[in-house]
Write a protein that holds these residues in place. Structure first.
Motif, mmCIF file in Angstrom:
data_model
loop_
_atom_site.group_PDB
_atom_site.id
_atom_site.type_symbol
_atom_site.label_atom_id
_atom_site.label_comp_id
_atom_site.label_asym_id
_atom_site.label_seq_id
_atom_site.Cartn_x
_atom_site.Cartn_y
_atom_site.Cartn_z
ATOM 1 N N HIS A 82 21.355 -32.318 14.000
ATOM 2 C CA HIS A 82 21.014 -33.582 14.376
ATOM 3 C C HIS A 82 21.998 -34.279 15.345
ATOM 4 N N THR A 90 25.396 -38.674 15.681
ATOM 5 C CA THR A 90 24.793 -39.906 15.894
ATOM 6 C C THR A 90 24.965 -40.781 14.419
ATOM 7 N N GLY A 91 25.697 -42.086 14.438
ATOM 8 C CA GLY A 91 25.891 -42.954 13.282
ATOM 9 C C GLY A 91 26.692 -42.180 12.086
ATOM 10 N N VAL A 92 27.385 -41.025 12.296
ATOM 11 C CA VAL A 92 27.780 -40.635 11.228
ATOM 12 C C VAL A 92 29.278 -41.366 10.949
ATOM 13 N N THR A 95 31.609 -36.728 18.127
ATOM 14 C CA THR A 95 31.803 -38.439 18.425
ATOM 15 C C THR A 95 33.230 -38.615 18.259
ATOM 16 N N PRO A 135 21.886 -41.583 8.789
ATOM 17 C CA PRO A 135 22.792 -42.260 9.416
ATOM 18 C C PRO A 135 22.518 -42.939 10.667
ATOM 19 N N GLU A 136 21.569 -42.169 11.459
ATOM 20 C CA GLU A 136 21.128 -42.758 12.834
ATOM 21 C C GLU A 136 20.507 -43.973 12.679
ATOM 22 N N ARG A 137 19.863 -44.365 11.474
ATOM 23 C CA ARG A 137 19.310 -45.570 11.257
ATOM 24 C C ARG A 137 20.182 -46.764 10.726
ATOM 25 N N ARG A 192 31.127 -44.748 10.937
ATOM 26 C CA ARG A 192 31.070 -46.177 11.025
ATOM 27 C C ARG A 192 32.129 -46.971 10.620
ATOM 28 N N THR A 207 26.560 -38.773 6.001
ATOM 29 C CA THR A 207 25.974 -37.742 5.844
ATOM 30 C C THR A 207 24.498 -37.958 5.026
#
Length: 187
Positions: free
Chosen positions: A78, A81-83, A37, A124-126, A85, A96
């Protein structure tokens, strides 16, 4: 003044494109590694790589890099995604399952670390932004759902009476009130 760029990942590279002409401005790659990402930051790209490295580059040089301990296996399973921000005021949170770390985007300086509670992990993804806070799911085997949420911002975990970490710009201290916040009357 440098014009904005569009960032994309292509195979094993991060590429910056001129949004007007579509021409490639620069490419950055790491041998044998794949970008998961990428985020724009002040004319640069902050990239999470499949081996758990985070780099900040302007295409000519890597300004800073950080390693995420014991994360390569989790990232392989995984993805990214979302790591990464953004938290505002030039601070980047890196999430993480074991910890949340915050870095200053200008130089990669570590500002704070929040480990997951014993028996818990971060998801992280949530995570999602709400106002000036980043709300992070922290599932725990034995806790009520209300205890399974952590709120952070550029200063760290949001808690009553916390002290400043010095992330503010010079000349703007924590003693100045934010007119957007409501202040309760004295009791």
């Amino acid at each position: 003044m440098q014009h904005p760029t569009e960032l994309r990942t292509h195979e094993g590279t991060v590429e910056a494109y001129d949004p007007t002409t579509g021409e490639v401005r620069w490419r950055h790659a790491r041998d044998g590694r794949r970008p998961l990402t990428v985020l724009p930051a002040r004319g640069e790209a902050i990239t999470l790589w499949d081996d758990g490295f985070v780099t900040a580059t302007d295409g000519r040089s890597v300004r800073w890099h950080r390693a995420l301990p014991a994360s390569a296996g989790w990232l392989a399973a995984h993805g990214g995604t979302g790591v990464l921000r953004p938290l505002g005021r030039g601070i980047l949170a890196v999430l993480t399952p074991r910890r949340v770390a915050a870095y200053r985007t200008a130089d990669g300086d570590l500002r704070w670390v929040l480990p997951a509670r014993k028996g818990c992990w971060f998801a992280p993804e949530r995570a999602l932004h709400r106002g000036g806070a980043l709300l992070i799911a922290q599932p725990c085997a034995r806790d009520a759902w209300t205890a399974q949420l952590v709120a952070v911002d550029d200063r760290g975990r949001i808690a009553p009476h916390r002290r400043s970490l010095g992330n503010e710009a010079l000349g703007r201290g924590p003693e100045q009130l934010n007119p957007q916040k409501l202040v309760a009357a004295p009791r």
